[in-house]
Scaffold this motif. Sequence first.
Motif, PDB file in Angstrom:
ATOM      1  N   PHE A 295       8.796  64.377  30.799  1.00 36.00           N
ATOM      2  CA  PHE A 295       7.724  63.415  31.054  1.00 36.00           C
ATOM      3  C   PHE A 295       6.780  63.865  32.176  1.00 36.00           C
ATOM      4  O   PHE A 295       6.106  63.052  32.801  1.00 36.00           O
ATOM      5  CB  PHE A 295       8.293  62.018  31.338  1.00 36.00           C
ATOM      6  N   MET A 296       6.729  65.164  32.418  1.00 40.97           N
ATOM      7  CA  MET A 296       5.709  65.779  33.264  1.00 40.97           C
ATOM      8  C   MET A 296       5.867  65.510  34.749  1.00 40.97           C
ATOM      9  O   MET A 296       4.937  65.743  35.525  1.00 40.97           O
ATOM     10  CB  MET A 296       4.296  65.345  32.849  1.00 40.97           C
ATOM     11  N   ILE A 297       6.980  65.018  35.190  1.00 43.46           N
ATOM     12  CA  ILE A 297       7.234  64.806  36.605  1.00 43.46           C
ATOM     13  C   ILE A 297       8.473  65.610  36.968  1.00 43.46           C
ATOM     14  O   ILE A 297       9.454  65.606  36.237  1.00 43.46           O
ATOM     15  CB  ILE A 297       7.442  63.311  36.929  1.00 43.46           C
ATOM     16  N   GLY A 298       8.422  66.318  38.090  1.00 45.61           N
ATOM     17  CA  GLY A 298       9.564  67.117  38.504  1.00 45.61           C
ATOM     18  C   GLY A 298      10.823  66.285  38.658  1.00 45.61           C
ATOM     19  O   GLY A 298      10.764  65.102  39.016  1.00 45.61           O
ATOM     20  N   ILE A 299      11.973  66.896  38.402  1.00 46.53           N
ATOM     21  CA  ILE A 299      13.232  66.163  38.445  1.00 46.53           C
ATOM     22  C   ILE A 299      14.274  66.943  39.232  1.00 46.53           C
ATOM     23  O   ILE A 299      14.328  68.173  39.182  1.00 46.53           O
ATOM     24  CB  ILE A 299      13.731  65.851  37.014  1.00 46.53           C
ATOM     25  N   ASP A 300      15.086  66.205  39.978  1.00 42.86           N
ATOM     26  CA  ASP A 300      16.101  66.753  40.861  1.00 42.86           C
ATOM     27  C   ASP A 300      17.421  66.046  40.559  1.00 42.86           C
ATOM     28  O   ASP A 300      17.421  64.839  40.286  1.00 42.86           O
ATOM     29  CB  ASP A 300      15.663  66.500  42.313  1.00 42.86           C
ATOM     30  N   PRO A 301      18.558  66.749  40.587  1.00 43.91           N
ATOM     31  CA  PRO A 301      19.828  66.091  40.238  1.00 43.91           C
ATOM     32  C   PRO A 301      20.177  64.913  41.140  1.00 43.91           C
ATOM     33  O   PRO A 301      20.836  63.975  40.700  1.00 43.91           O
ATOM     34  CB  PRO A 301      20.859  67.216  40.389  1.00 43.91           C
ATOM     35  N   GLN A 302      19.757  64.958  42.408  1.00 48.22           N
ATOM     36  CA  GLN A 302      20.079  63.870  43.334  1.00 48.22           C
ATOM     37  C   GLN A 302      19.083  62.723  43.246  1.00 48.22           C
ATOM     38  O   GLN A 302      19.473  61.559  43.086  1.00 48.22           O
ATOM     39  CB  GLN A 302      20.110  64.388  44.775  1.00 48.22           C
ATOM     40  N   TRP A 303      17.814  63.038  43.345  1.00 49.31           N
ATOM     41  CA  TRP A 303      16.783  62.012  43.450  1.00 49.31           C
ATOM     42  C   TRP A 303      16.132  61.668  42.116  1.00 49.31           C
ATOM     43  O   TRP A 303      15.313  60.752  42.053  1.00 49.31           O
ATOM     44  CB  TRP A 303      15.700  62.470  44.431  1.00 49.31           C
ATOM     45  N   GLY A 304      16.480  62.372  41.063  1.00 48.44           N
ATOM     46  CA  GLY A 304      15.783  62.166  39.802  1.00 48.44           C
ATOM     47  C   GLY A 304      14.318  62.553  39.955  1.00 48.44           C
ATOM     48  O   GLY A 304      14.000  63.582  40.545  1.00 48.44           O
ATOM     49  N   SER A 305      13.434  61.700  39.458  1.00 50.06           N
ATOM     50  CA  SER A 305      11.991  61.953  39.596  1.00 50.06           C
ATOM     51  C   SER A 305      11.375  61.107  40.699  1.00 50.06           C
ATOM     52  O   SER A 305      10.149  61.062  40.837  1.00 50.06           O
ATOM     53  CB  SER A 305      11.276  61.643  38.271  1.00 50.06           C
ATOM     54  N   TRP A 306      12.235  60.485  41.499  1.00 50.73           N
ATOM     55  CA  TRP A 306      11.743  59.491  42.459  1.00 50.73           C
ATOM     56  C   TRP A 306      11.468  60.107  43.824  1.00 50.73           C
ATOM     57  O   TRP A 306      12.121  59.802  44.826  1.00 50.73           O
ATOM     58  CB  TRP A 306      12.732  58.334  42.531  1.00 50.73           C
TER      59      TRP A 306
END
Length: 253
Positions: free
Chosen positions: A120-131
Amino acid sequence: MSGLALQHLLDEAGLNRQHVFELAQLPHELLAPLALQPHERQLILLAHAGRRLWERLLAQGVRGEHPIDDYSLRVAALWLAEAAPKARYRVVYPRGLPQDRHLGLQRLGMLAGWHHTSPFMIGIDPQWGSWFAYRVAILADTRFPATPRRSVGHPCLDCTEKPCIRACPAQALGNDVMDTAACRIQRLRDRSPCALDCPARQACPVGAEHRYAPDQTRHSAARSLAALRQQPSSGRAGGIRVVSRSKRAERRR
């Protein structure tokens, strides 16, 4: 850990992601728009993750045209005054550069190991998700310890359900491409569920405990929607690779 002096001041204020880059180690194409000065040694990248920054901002009052930018810059200036009182520095994001020059925020984030690409075009991180979102970038003559690159797995690779793809009302996601024209059309429709939110992003289970509060989501989405309404439409649909995602859209979220 970034190793920054007085890091707790930034963490407590909500700028809880920090990375120090040595300018000598960054790619030339990233530095070219910055017109570096001879004394500048480091780039300090600050971001928020989760809800804390918004909570701190609400406590102070949401005022002005760009309240998150204003707050983030105040916090950064106060921190630098304490952590490096003799430092010479200048801000290059969210302000400070000419209109025709832009800092490659997402490239910096990738170099820091902060995120991977998502459908969905937003970076993602295992801890924070895309938030999370980029908030401040500073060039300085400081000598803070350079931050090691984070090495974390890509959460989307193990996701078989892909709820984000199914949740997209515009059916704009899939096969490592995003139909940005379909997304734009959907957001601009009357009473669209995508106008002030992103159902695909909300459907992602990664980092769900860090999801923004509804008022924070509406605040950011309203700004991006206003910008979208001012953009001319090409009238054509088509997919673009996720890795070419919009810099301005992500960094404001």
